[in-house]
Write a protein that holds these residues in place. Structure first.
Motif, PDB file in Angstrom:
ATOM      1  N   THR A  51       0.846  -1.197   0.000  1.00  0.00           N
ATOM      2  CA  THR A  51       0.000   0.000   0.000  1.00  0.00           C
ATOM      3  C   THR A  51       0.882   1.248   0.000  1.00  0.00           C
ATOM      4  O   THR A  51       2.102   1.170   0.155  1.00  0.00           O
ATOM      5  N   ASN A  52       0.244   2.391  -0.162  1.00  0.00           N
ATOM      6  CA  ASN A  52       1.009   3.651  -0.191  1.00  0.00           C
ATOM      7  C   ASN A  52       0.825   4.463   1.084  1.00  0.00           C
ATOM      8  O   ASN A  52       0.971   5.681   1.086  1.00  0.00           O
ATOM      9  N   LYS A  53       0.521   3.785   2.200  1.00  0.00           N
ATOM     10  CA  LYS A  53       0.287   4.529   3.443  1.00  0.00           C
ATOM     11  C   LYS A  53       1.570   5.090   4.049  1.00  0.00           C
ATOM     12  O   LYS A  53       1.520   5.988   4.882  1.00  0.00           O
ATOM     13  N   ASN A  54       2.714   4.552   3.647  1.00  0.00           N
ATOM     14  CA  ASN A  54       4.000   5.082   4.090  1.00  0.00           C
ATOM     15  C   ASN A  54       4.763   5.538   2.849  1.00  0.00           C
ATOM     16  O   ASN A  54       5.116   4.730   1.996  1.00  0.00           O
ATOM     17  N   HIS A  55       5.009   6.839   2.739  1.00  0.00           N
ATOM     18  CA  HIS A  55       5.585   7.402   1.518  1.00  0.00           C
ATOM     19  C   HIS A  55       6.971   6.852   1.224  1.00  0.00           C
ATOM     20  O   HIS A  55       7.318   6.577   0.063  1.00  0.00           O
ATOM     21  N   PHE A  56       7.783   6.691   2.269  1.00  0.00           N
ATOM     22  CA  PHE A  56       9.141   6.187   2.055  1.00  0.00           C
ATOM     23  C   PHE A  56       9.114   4.778   1.481  1.00  0.00           C
ATOM     24  O   PHE A  56       9.763   4.491   0.470  1.00  0.00           O
ATOM     25  N   TYR A  57       8.342   3.902   2.109  1.00  0.00           N
ATOM     26  CA  TYR A  57       8.339   2.512   1.669  1.00  0.00           C
ATOM     27  C   TYR A  57       7.570   2.322   0.371  1.00  0.00           C
ATOM     28  O   TYR A  57       7.854   1.383  -0.392  1.00  0.00           O
TER      29      TYR A  57
END
Length: 341
Positions: free
Chosen positions: A192-198
Motif C-alpha cells: 500500500t502507499n500509506k507510508n511514503h518512504f516505503y
C-alpha cells in the motif's frame, strides 16, 4: 415493676439481635475472605501454570541458539561492545534501553516491537500514559532510548556504561515465523502507499524487476526476488533483515527470547520478571483469530510463488528457523528440508 420488665426485655432483645448481626457479619466476612483468597490463589495458579511451560520453552530456545552458535563456530558469548565499536550504527544490534526498568530490548521489526518501545517511553516519562503513533513512537524512541543515540562507543566511559548495562539489565528480543514476517512486512510497507518512504521503495523494486512495465508497487514475487538478489543480508531493510543480523544473539546472552506465536504466555513471564502488569504490553482478547488470519495469509502469499522461489527464499532464511527453533514451512518441496535437521 412491669415497666422495668418491659425495659429489660427490650434491652435483652436489642442485645440479642445485635449479637446475631455481629455473628452473621463475621461469617459473611469470613466467606468473602475465603472467596478472595480462592480468587487470588486461582489467579496465581493460572499465572504459574502459564509461566512454567513458557519458561521451559524459553530455556529450550536459548539452548538452541547456543548450540547453533557453537555449530557455526561463531565466537562464544561475550557481552562487550568491543566488536561493534569499529562498525557503523547500522551494523550494531538494534538495542533500546531504559534505566528506570533496567531493561534492554532488541528491536526486530514486525515482531511486536512498537509496544515495547511505547512501554519504555511511558515508564521513562516521555509519554503520559498514551500510545504514540508508529512514526512518533519511532522518532521518540530513537531520541530517548536507542542505545547508539545515547552512547558513543569511541568514548571509553560511554563504552563502559554500555557494557555495564549489558551485564546487569534484563535483556529481551522477539521473533516470529521468519517467512510469515516477510508477508507482514510486504503487506504493511510495500503493498500500500500509506507510508511514503516505503511506497517509493516498493515502486523502485518494481521498476528494477520490470523496467518496461507501468509504474506501480512491487508484487510479492518481485519483493522476494529483491531479497534473493541481496548477497549480504546486512544490507537488507530492518523489516526483513534476519534476526541474527539484527540482535547479535551469539554475542548477547538474552534473558528471554519471546515468540509472537506465544506472545501472551511469553509476555506474562517477562512482565512478571520486570515487575509490571502484563496488559501494559498485550491483551489476550482475540489472539487465536489473529493467528489464524496470519496463517491464512502466510500460505496465500507463498502459494502464489513458483515452487523454486519458495524453496529459494526458505534456504535464504533457513538458519533463522534452525537458530530460533521454528518448524519448517509445509510448502517446501525440497525433500532434504521436509523436517528440521
Amino acid at each position: 415493676m412491669m415497666k422495668h420488665r418491659s425495659i429489660l426485655f427490650l434491652l435483652g432483645t436489642t442485645i440479642l439481635i445485635g449479637a446475631l448481626m455481629c455473628i452473621e457479619r463475621y461469617f459473611v466476612t469470613q466467606e468473602l475472605t475465603v472467596n478472595q483468597k480462592t480468587q487470588h490463589s486461582s489467579l496465581r495458579d493460572r499465572i504459574v501454570s502459564t509461566a512454567q511451560p513458557a519458561e521451559e520453552a524459553n530455556a529450550k530456545r536459548k539452548r538452541k541458539i547456543e548450540k547453533f552458535c557453537k555449530l557455526k563456530r561463531f565466537s562464544a558469548l561475550e557481552m562487550t561492545v568491543d566488536s561493534w565499536s569499529a562498525n557503523g550504527v547500522h551494523s550494531r544490534p538494534r538495542l533500546y534501553f531504559t534505566d528506570s526498568m533496567k531493561l534492554i530490548f532488541c528491536e526486530t521489526p514486525k515482531c511486536g516491537t512498537t509496544q515495547w518501545r511505547n512501554l519504555m517511553l511511558i515508564m521513562d516519562g516521555h509519554l503520559n500514559g498514551f500510545e504514540a503513533g508508529p512514526e512518533d513512537n519511532f522518532e521518540m524512541s530513537m531520541k530517548h532510548n536507542f542505545m547508539w543515540t545515547k552512547f558513543n562507543l569511541k568514548n571509553q566511559t560511554h563504552a563502559s556504561n554500555v557494557n555495564e548495562r549489558l551485564r546487569q539489565y534484563y535483556k529481551i528480543m522477539t521473533t516470529r515465523e521468519p517467512l510469515e514476517r516477510l508477508v507482514s512486512a510486504y503487506r504493511d510497507k510495500l503493498e500500500t502507499n500509506k507510508n511514503h518512504f516505503y511506497y517509493a521503495v516498493s515502486k523502485q523494486i518494481h521498476k528494477v524487476a520490470n523496467p518496461q512495465s507501468p509504474p506501480g508497487p512491487a508484487s510479492f514475487e518481485e519483493f522476494i526476488d529483491s531479497i534473493l538478489s541481496t548477497k549480504s543480508r546486512m544490507g537488507l531493510d530492518p523489516h526483513w533483515k534476519p534476526y541474527s543480523e539484527l540482535c547479535s544473539p551469539c554475542k548477547i546472552n538474552y534473558d528471554y527470547v519471546a515468540k509472537m506465536e506465544m506472545v501472551y504466555d511469553d509476555t506474562t513471564v517477562i512482565t512478571r520478571n520486570i515487575g509490571i502488569a502484563r496488559d501494559r504490553i498485550y491483551n489476550a482478547t482475540g489472539r487465536e483469530r489473529v493467528q489464524e488470519r496470519r496463517n491464512e495469509l502466510f500460505h496465500e502469499y507463498y502459494l502464489r510463488l513458483p515452487i523454486a522461489k519458495r524453496d529459494a527464499i526458505f534456504r535464504y532464511y533457513k538458519d533463522q528457523y534452525d537458530m530460533f527453533d521454528y518448524d519448517y514451512p509445509d510448502f517446501i518441496s525440497d525433500s532434504k528440508f521436509n523436517k528440521n535437521e
